[in-house]
Design a protein around this motif. Structure first.
Motif, mmCIF file in Angstrom:
data_model
loop_
_atom_site.group_PDB
_atom_site.id
_atom_site.type_symbol
_atom_site.label_atom_id
_atom_site.label_comp_id
_atom_site.label_asym_id
_atom_site.label_seq_id
_atom_site.Cartn_x
_atom_site.Cartn_y
_atom_site.Cartn_z
ATOM 1 N N LYS A 183 15.816 -2.960 40.879
ATOM 2 C CA LYS A 183 16.584 -1.725 41.005
ATOM 3 C C LYS A 183 18.010 -1.907 40.498
ATOM 4 N N PHE A 184 18.148 -2.846 39.569
ATOM 5 C CA PHE A 184 19.450 -3.106 38.945
ATOM 6 C C PHE A 184 19.745 -1.976 37.960
ATOM 7 N N ASN A 185 20.913 -1.351 38.106
ATOM 8 C CA ASN A 185 21.293 -0.239 37.247
ATOM 9 C C ASN A 185 22.024 -0.778 36.020
ATOM 10 N N VAL A 186 21.264 -1.006 34.954
ATOM 11 C CA VAL A 186 21.831 -1.595 33.737
ATOM 12 C C VAL A 186 22.873 -0.671 33.123
ATOM 13 N N GLU A 187 22.606 0.621 33.148
ATOM 14 C CA GLU A 187 23.555 1.580 32.571
ATOM 15 C C GLU A 187 24.870 1.570 33.338
ATOM 16 N N LYS A 188 24.794 1.544 34.661
ATOM 17 C CA LYS A 188 26.005 1.490 35.472
ATOM 18 C C LYS A 188 26.760 0.186 35.235
ATOM 19 N N PHE A 189 26.036 -0.902 35.094
ATOM 20 C CA PHE A 189 26.678 -2.208 34.869
ATOM 21 C C PHE A 189 27.497 -2.165 33.589
ATOM 22 N N GLY A 190 26.909 -1.628 32.540
ATOM 23 C CA GLY A 190 27.667 -1.320 31.341
ATOM 24 C C GLY A 190 28.102 -2.490 30.488
ATOM 25 N N ALA A 191 27.422 -3.618 30.579
ATOM 26 C CA ALA A 191 27.771 -4.781 29.752
ATOM 27 C C ALA A 191 26.862 -4.850 28.523
ATOM 28 N N GLU A 192 27.401 -5.426 27.450
ATOM 29 C CA GLU A 192 26.585 -5.610 26.243
ATOM 30 C C GLU A 192 25.631 -6.777 26.417
ATOM 31 N N TRP A 193 26.097 -7.792 27.118
ATOM 32 C CA TRP A 193 25.233 -8.905 27.510
ATOM 33 C C TRP A 193 25.831 -9.551 28.748
ATOM 34 N N ALA A 194 25.058 -10.437 29.366
ATOM 35 C CA ALA A 194 25.528 -11.100 30.592
ATOM 36 C C ALA A 194 24.948 -12.498 30.680
ATOM 37 N N TYR A 195 25.415 -13.240 31.679
ATOM 38 C CA TYR A 195 24.903 -14.573 31.967
ATOM 39 C C TYR A 195 24.585 -14.666 33.455
ATOM 40 N N THR A 196 23.419 -15.143 33.796
ATOM 41 C CA THR A 196 23.149 -15.465 35.194
ATOM 42 C C THR A 196 23.630 -16.886 35.445
ATOM 43 N N MET A 197 24.342 -17.062 36.540
ATOM 44 C CA MET A 197 24.783 -18.400 36.963
ATOM 45 C C MET A 197 23.775 -18.864 38.008
ATOM 46 N N ASP A 198 22.648 -19.365 37.540
ATOM 47 C CA ASP A 198 21.543 -19.638 38.452
ATOM 48 C C ASP A 198 20.737 -20.872 38.049
ATOM 49 N N GLY A 199 21.316 -21.702 37.167
ATOM 50 C CA GLY A 199 20.622 -22.918 36.762
ATOM 51 C C GLY A 199 20.906 -24.063 37.717
ATOM 52 N N SER A 200 20.425 -25.220 37.366
ATOM 53 C CA SER A 200 20.553 -26.384 38.229
ATOM 54 C C SER A 200 21.606 -27.352 37.688
ATOM 55 N N GLN A 201 21.178 -28.437 37.098
ATOM 56 C CA GLN A 201 22.056 -29.540 36.697
ATOM 57 C C GLN A 201 23.176 -29.094 35.770
ATOM 58 N N ILE A 202 24.328 -29.699 35.936
ATOM 59 C CA ILE A 202 25.474 -29.413 35.083
ATOM 60 C C ILE A 202 25.071 -29.522 33.614
ATOM 61 N N GLY A 203 25.448 -28.516 32.836
ATOM 62 C CA GLY A 203 25.151 -28.482 31.407
ATOM 63 C C GLY A 203 23.953 -27.631 31.031
ATOM 64 N N GLU A 204 23.127 -27.267 31.998
ATOM 65 C CA GLU A 204 21.941 -26.482 31.660
ATOM 66 C C GLU A 204 22.329 -25.133 31.064
ATOM 67 N N LEU A 205 21.654 -24.798 29.967
ATOM 68 C CA LEU A 205 21.812 -23.513 29.302
ATOM 69 C C LEU A 205 20.419 -23.086 28.848
ATOM 70 N N GLU A 206 19.948 -21.989 29.392
ATOM 71 C CA GLU A 206 18.536 -21.644 29.213
ATOM 72 C C GLU A 206 18.378 -20.204 28.734
ATOM 73 N N TYR A 207 17.544 -20.039 27.733
ATOM 74 C CA TYR A 207 17.241 -18.688 27.253
ATOM 75 C C TYR A 207 15.743 -18.513 27.024
ATOM 76 N N GLU A 208 14.956 -19.410 27.584
ATOM 77 C CA GLU A 208 13.506 -19.334 27.466
ATOM 78 C C GLU A 208 12.903 -19.649 28.831
ATOM 79 N N ASN A 209 11.981 -18.828 29.281
ATOM 80 C CA ASN A 209 11.392 -19.016 30.606
ATOM 81 C C ASN A 209 9.894 -18.713 30.579
ATOM 82 N N PHE A 210 9.246 -18.926 31.688
ATOM 83 C CA PHE A 210 7.823 -18.635 31.801
ATOM 84 C C PHE A 210 7.531 -17.141 31.664
#
Length: 416
Positions: A183-210
């Motif tokens: 129920k996240f309102n993407v239109e209200k959020f109004g960003a062109e892109w975003a980053y989730t801060m939800d990874g584990s070990q320092i340095g992880e950068l992920e753009y591919e998932n199951f």
């Protein structure tokens, strides 16, 4: 460092476990406690447009402090903690200057966090660790991310010399039960892109998932007095066992890695009359993902033919691989890479063996790679986080904001 520790502990000591059996949003009323607290805290540090909607989604704005045309970017973390392990009465402990040896979490129960089993601990020798007392999870997933985002916004507000465009932040409920973006309102959020801060070990950068699906297998049996059961009894538990054993034995979570997919039954309840298997299907490759679901249906058909249509199979897709949505806008990953290197971190780019809000948000029109929050051993009593990793995550957020402004400011100047 102390302000980071204090903020993090203030969040993790609030019980925010989500509940997959609830149809409400948020799924547990206790998530409102943290949501409302964050609203007040964001106002206190000077954020604008602070709001919480009827579903518990917290959003806020840090206005741009440059006249250049810079895209609106966002940072997102989730408020809930996993229902997989106790999340009540979290009592974090601080281990200063970790010496690389065993950490006794709970002496009476002999619960020990040991580098002999968790080798990653040795990466943080000499650092400050926050651990559990052995009776609960810690909640670094994802209250570390919340801590980092709030602290980074506070830092940017206090350092106006760091130029940045408009920044939107959001904190979501129910990520741990697969509904964080529902129920996240993407239109209200109004960003062109975003980053989730939800990874584990320092340095992880992920753009591919199951690619992910939930599975429920329901087997109906017939209970008859065992002394007179020949030719009459149908033991649903026996058929459930057959079903599980017809899956590829090596395609389980504990025997796969990288982009390898798996089947996983996580819950079983039953008796002779009825048994229910609940589980998940995961694969990074979409065609293999579909083949896994087809195999489940094939097994169902075979056992139904043999036992008289006693099995019903329900498969619900949960989320898909966000790689398809990220690759066309790959510059957003490059900005994060540059920011990490600015912070002295070598990016660890690898596929997520799981999912984040970002995987669903990417398909909702908000491309959203995932960045490390710093914690380890999520969803259990061995969870821990180095404070220095949180410090670096904060630095990365700040540098992403700066890098974005520099990249687009330079483009704007060239065009003029």
């Amino acid at each position: 460092m102390q302000n980071i520790i204090d903020r993090f502990i203030s969040y993790v000591t609030i019980d925010t476990q989500s509940d997959p059996k609830s149809d409400a949003t948020p799924s547990t009323a206790k998530q409102w406690i943290l949501a409302n607290r964050l609203v007040e805290e964001l106002k206190d540090i000077g954020m604008q447009d602070v709001s919480v909607d009827e579903y518990g989604y917290v959003m806020a704005t840090l206005p741009a402090n440059t006249d250049e045309e810079v895209p609106v970017i966002g940072f997102i973390s989730h408020m809930d903690t996993s229902p997989d392990f106790n999340g009540t009465n979290v009592k974090p402990r601080i281990i200063e200057k970790y010496n690389g040896k065993d950490i006794v979490l709970h002496e009476k129960e002999n619960i020990i966090l040991s580098p002999r089993y968790f080798e990653d601990l040795l990466l943080y020798k000499g650092q400050t660790l926050i651990v559990t007392d052995g009776t609960s999870l810690l909640g670094a997933d994802d209250k570390a991310g919340i801590t980092e985002i709030v602290t980074a916004m506070e830092y940017l507000i206090g350092h106006p010399e760091i130029k940045h465009g408009k920044i939107r932040i959001a904190f979501t409920p129910d990520e741990e039960i697969g509904r964080g973006a529902a129920k996240f309102n993407v239109e209200k959020f109004g960003a062109e892109w975003a980053y989730t801060m939800d990874g584990s070990q320092i340095g992880e950068l992920e753009y591919e998932n199951f690619n992910a699906a939930g599975v429920t297998v329901t087997i109906k049996g017939k209970s008859v007095h065992p002394g007179y059961a020949k030719g009459k009894m149908v033991n649903s538990m026996v058929i459930a066992n057959k079903f599980a054993n017809m899956l590829p034995p090596r395609e389980t979570p504990q025997q796969t890695e990288g982009t390898e997919g798996f089947f996983h039954f996580s819950h079983i309840t039953g008796d002779v009359e009825k048994t229910v298997l609940e589980g998940i299907v995961r694969d990074h490759d979409f065609d293999k993902f579909e083949a896994r679901k087809e195999l489940l249906q094939k097994i169902t058909n075979e056992l139904n033919f043999k036992h008289g249509h006693v099995i019903s199979l329900e498969i619900k897709d949960q989320y898909y691989n966000m790689k398809e949505k990220i690759e066309p806008v790959f510059h957003i990953v490059e900005i994060a890479e540059e920011a990490m290197r600015d912070a002295g971190i070598e990016p660890l780019i690898k596929p997520i063996r799981g999912g984040t809000d970002g995987s669903q948000l990417s398909y909702m029109g908000l491309p959203c790679p995932n960045i490390f929050a710093g914690g380890h051993n999520f969803h259990g009593k061995y969870e821990y986080i180095p404070v220095e990793s949180m410090q670096k995550a904060i630095e990365v957020i700040v540098k992403i904001a700066r890098r974005t402004a520099e990249r687009y400011g330079a483009s704007s100047a060239e065009n003029n």
